[in-house]
Design a protein around this motif. Structure first.
Motif: not given
Length: 380
Positions: A160-188
């Motif tokens: 699953i590809l994620f595009t955008g800017e700093s909110m999607m990058v996950g600035e200020g968040l660890t990798w596991d807290e970021s949106v792409p990481a959470r979606v990937g983990a939830a869907l496997g």
């Protein structure tokens, strides 16, 4: 000249009501609506006071000064002009465009890119303290944010590809807290974070256009948009897409003017209209590109707190299209990183949950991807 300037300031202060500001100053991500309105009112009051001072105090004083000390006035004006010229020369020695600048030591680090404006420095990991927490930013050889350098994105895996800017990058968040990481983990499935800080919508599309063909099994393309970041879509001091999605190089201006444009985000109505049209075309192209690669497309729109009328009107102009797969996510206004205003871990979780729910609906559980990287069923 002084009288004309004074009359102009007084006249502007009288006619520049809230409706005028709403037509020419767009919502801002880092400044709340309340603060924006206060700044606007302070600006009107300052213009009125300054205009009256010019008319009734400065004008007669300067008139007498010129009559008595013409050479001193001339030399002072010449010194001011030379100071601006010297400042322009010094500023021109920095990066070519204002949008490329970044504070020293800021993470994640960027580098200039002739086609996109800038990208993240690849093959690099760095720690940065944000809001009292140690955040690691790691980027693989293609500049995608990853958990660590030993886990680069695998182009052969369903992704699953994620595009955008700093909110999607996950600035200020660890990798596991970021949106792409959470979606990937939830869907496997593997998440590929193509987002780059400070990107406009057209930059995100241009990056997707280059990167998407690398992936052998793209399942979905998720892009982030909110009216609060629309203003940057009209910046032209970087490579950008014009009408018809024609690539255009950065516009070169005097650096002093660039700084003024950065501080005063005034936009002509025709500029906003053109920005709306180009942004809509970019979304159509993004959706078509995803479908051409047999992937689902989603546009996720986070909204902190109640939607202001100006934001609602702008969102409707850009996203009200039955062919746009929009997922709106309402967030608590307090779910921001302290002193930063980026989404915190709670907001990222809410955004990720909305994306997961929509993807499961759109692609039947994301094609029932198994944990070994195989794909069952037919992708939509």
């Amino acid at each position: 000249m002084i009288a004309a300037l004074g009359v102009t300031l007084v006249g502007w202060a009288l006619v520049a009501n809230q409706q005028w500001f709403d037509r020419h100053f767009l919502p801002a991500f880092f400044v709340s609506r309340q603060m924006y309105s206060q700044i606007e009112m302070i600006g009107r009051a300052a213009a009125l006071v300054l205009g009256l001072l010019l008319l009734f105090i400065a004008r007669p004083f300067v008139g007498r000064l010129v009559a008595r000390h013409a050479w001193m006035v001339f030399s002072t004006l010449a010194a001011i002009v030379l100071a601006f010229a010297a400042s322009e020369v010094i500023l021109s020695q920095l990066h070519a465009h204002a949008a490329d600048e970044e504070p020293a030591g800021q993470e994640p680090r960027r580098r200039l890119d002739a086609r996109l404006g800038w990208t993240f420095v690849p093959s690099r990991a760095a720690n940065h303290v944000e809001s009292g927490r140690q955040i690691e930013y790691a980027f693989d050889t293609h500049g995608y944010r990853v958990r660590n350098l030993s886990e680069p994105v695998d182009f052969e895996r369903p992704s699953i590809l994620f595009t955008g800017e700093s909110m999607m990058v996950g600035e200020g968040l660890t990798w596991d807290e970021s949106v792409p990481a959470r979606v990937g983990a939830a869907l496997g499935v593997q998440s590929a974070n193509l987002a780059v800080s400070a990107y406009a919508t057209d930059q995100a599309y241009l990056r997707l256009l280059t990167e998407l063909p690398r992936f052998q099994h793209p399942l979905a393309v998720v892009t982030l948009f909110t009216p609060a970041i629309f203003d940057r879509n009209m910046d032209d001091d970087r490579p950008h897409l014009g009408p018809g999605l024609v690539w255009q190089p950065a516009v070169t201006r005097w650096r002093m003017l660039d700084i003024l444009r950065l501080l005063v985000r005034y936009r002509k109505e025709e500029t906003i209209d053109r920005g709306v049209a180009v942004t809509r075309d970019v979304f159509r192209a993004t959706i078509a590109l995803a479908h051409a690669h047999h992937a689902t497309a989603l546009i996720v729109v986070p909204q902190f707190g109640p939607e202001e009328p100006a934001e609602r009107a702008l969102r409707a102009r850009i996203l009200d299209d039955p062919d746009f797969p929009v997922v709106r996510v309402e967030l608590d206004r307090t779910w921001r990183i302290p002193g930063d205003r980026h989404p915190d871990a709670r907001a990222a979780q809410a955004i990720a949950s909305a994306i997961v729910a929509q993807l499961e609906k759109e692609v039947d559980g994301v094609d029932r991807v198994d944990r070994t990287g195989g794909v069952e069923g037919t992708k939509r």
